[in-house]
Design a protein around this motif. Structure first.
Motif, short mmCIF file in Angstrom:
data_model
loop_
_atom_site.label_atom_id
_atom_site.label_comp_id
_atom_site.label_asym_id
_atom_site.label_seq_id
_atom_site.Cartn_x
_atom_site.Cartn_y
_atom_site.Cartn_z
N LEU A 179 0.92 -1.26 0.15
CA LEU A 179 0.07 0.01 0.09
C LEU A 179 0.84 1.35 0.02
O LEU A 179 0.62 2.10 -0.50
CB LEU A 179 -0.98 0.11 1.14
CG LEU A 179 -1.90 1.19 1.17
CD1 LEU A 179 -2.91 1.47 -0.16
CD2 LEU A 179 -2.62 0.88 2.63
N THR A 180 1.91 1.39 0.71
CA THR A 180 2.80 2.53 1.00
C THR A 180 3.47 2.66 -0.67
O THR A 180 3.43 3.93 -0.90
CB THR A 180 3.90 2.25 2.02
OG1 THR A 180 3.12 1.98 3.19
CG2 THR A 180 4.59 3.47 2.17
N GLN A 181 4.02 1.58 -1.05
CA GLN A 181 4.74 1.43 -2.26
C GLN A 181 3.53 2.03 -3.41
O GLN A 181 3.92 3.01 -4.24
CB GLN A 181 5.19 0.19 -2.75
CG GLN A 181 6.58 -0.20 -2.04
CD GLN A 181 6.89 -1.81 -2.32
OE1 GLN A 181 5.85 -2.59 -3.03
NE2 GLN A 181 7.87 -2.00 -2.13
N LEU A 182 2.35 1.60 -3.61
CA LEU A 182 1.49 2.11 -4.55
C LEU A 182 1.11 3.47 -4.01
O LEU A 182 1.15 4.30 -4.99
CB LEU A 182 0.22 1.11 -4.31
CG LEU A 182 -0.74 1.12 -5.56
CD1 LEU A 182 0.06 0.93 -6.84
CD2 LEU A 182 -2.03 0.39 -5.28
N ALA A 183 0.86 3.87 -2.92
CA ALA A 183 0.68 5.27 -2.65
C ALA A 183 1.88 6.24 -3.14
O ALA A 183 1.47 7.35 -3.62
CB ALA A 183 0.19 5.58 -1.10
N LEU A 211 -5.61 1.55 -5.46
CA LEU A 211 -5.33 1.86 -4.07
C LEU A 211 -6.58 1.14 -3.14
O LEU A 211 -6.16 0.82 -2.23
CB LEU A 211 -5.08 3.56 -3.95
CG LEU A 211 -3.98 4.05 -4.40
CD1 LEU A 211 -4.26 5.63 -4.57
CD2 LEU A 211 -2.81 3.66 -3.46
N CYS A 212 -7.54 1.37 -3.64
CA CYS A 212 -8.89 0.82 -2.89
C CYS A 212 -8.65 -0.67 -2.68
O CYS A 212 -8.83 -1.39 -1.62
CB CYS A 212 -10.00 0.99 -3.48
SG CYS A 212 -10.61 2.84 -3.23
N GLN A 213 -8.15 -1.19 -3.93
CA GLN A 213 -8.18 -2.83 -3.78
C GLN A 213 -7.04 -3.03 -2.81
O GLN A 213 -6.99 -4.22 -2.03
CB GLN A 213 -7.58 -3.23 -5.26
CG GLN A 213 -7.53 -4.90 -5.24
CD GLN A 213 -7.11 -5.31 -6.63
OE1 GLN A 213 -6.81 -4.44 -7.36
NE2 GLN A 213 -7.46 -6.42 -6.85
N VAL A 214 -5.80 -2.55 -2.72
CA VAL A 214 -4.62 -2.92 -1.72
C VAL A 214 -5.14 -2.70 -0.34
O VAL A 214 -4.93 -3.42 0.44
CB VAL A 214 -3.32 -1.97 -2.23
CG1 VAL A 214 -2.22 -2.43 -1.40
CG2 VAL A 214 -2.82 -2.71 -3.59
N ALA A 215 -5.88 -1.57 -0.34
CA ALA A 215 -6.06 -1.05 1.12
C ALA A 215 -7.08 -2.35 1.58
O ALA A 215 -7.20 -2.43 2.72
CB ALA A 215 -6.65 0.15 1.12
#
Length: 74
Positions: A4-8, A64-68
């Motif tokens: 999530l951090t990487q994607l964000a 982002l929603c999917q990973v969260a």
């Protein structure tokens, strides 16, 4: 670093670029209070730019929603 951090971080940088692009598009469309004489080719290019930015925003938000939802720590 969590996924999530990487994607964000990845999408955050791209979203800032998209924000600058949208501000520029708004100015070209008269948001800056100036009249811009745009050709039909310019307007076609603007339509494509807005569509591309919209597509990016939708994809980035969905990723982002999917990973969260998966917990973000994969």
């Amino acid at each position: 670093m969590s996924s999530l951090t990487q994607l964000a971080m990845k999408h955050g940088d791209q979203m800032m670029s998209a924000g600058y692009a949208l501000e520029t598009l708004a100015d070209l469309l008269g948001g800056d209070g100036s009249e811009h004489h745009l050709s039909s080719q310019d307007l076609d290019g603007l339509r494509h730019a807005v569509r591309a930015l919209g597509g990016f925003a939708l994809l980035a938000g969905a990723e982002l929603c999917q990973v969260a939802e998966q917990g973000g720590a994969q």
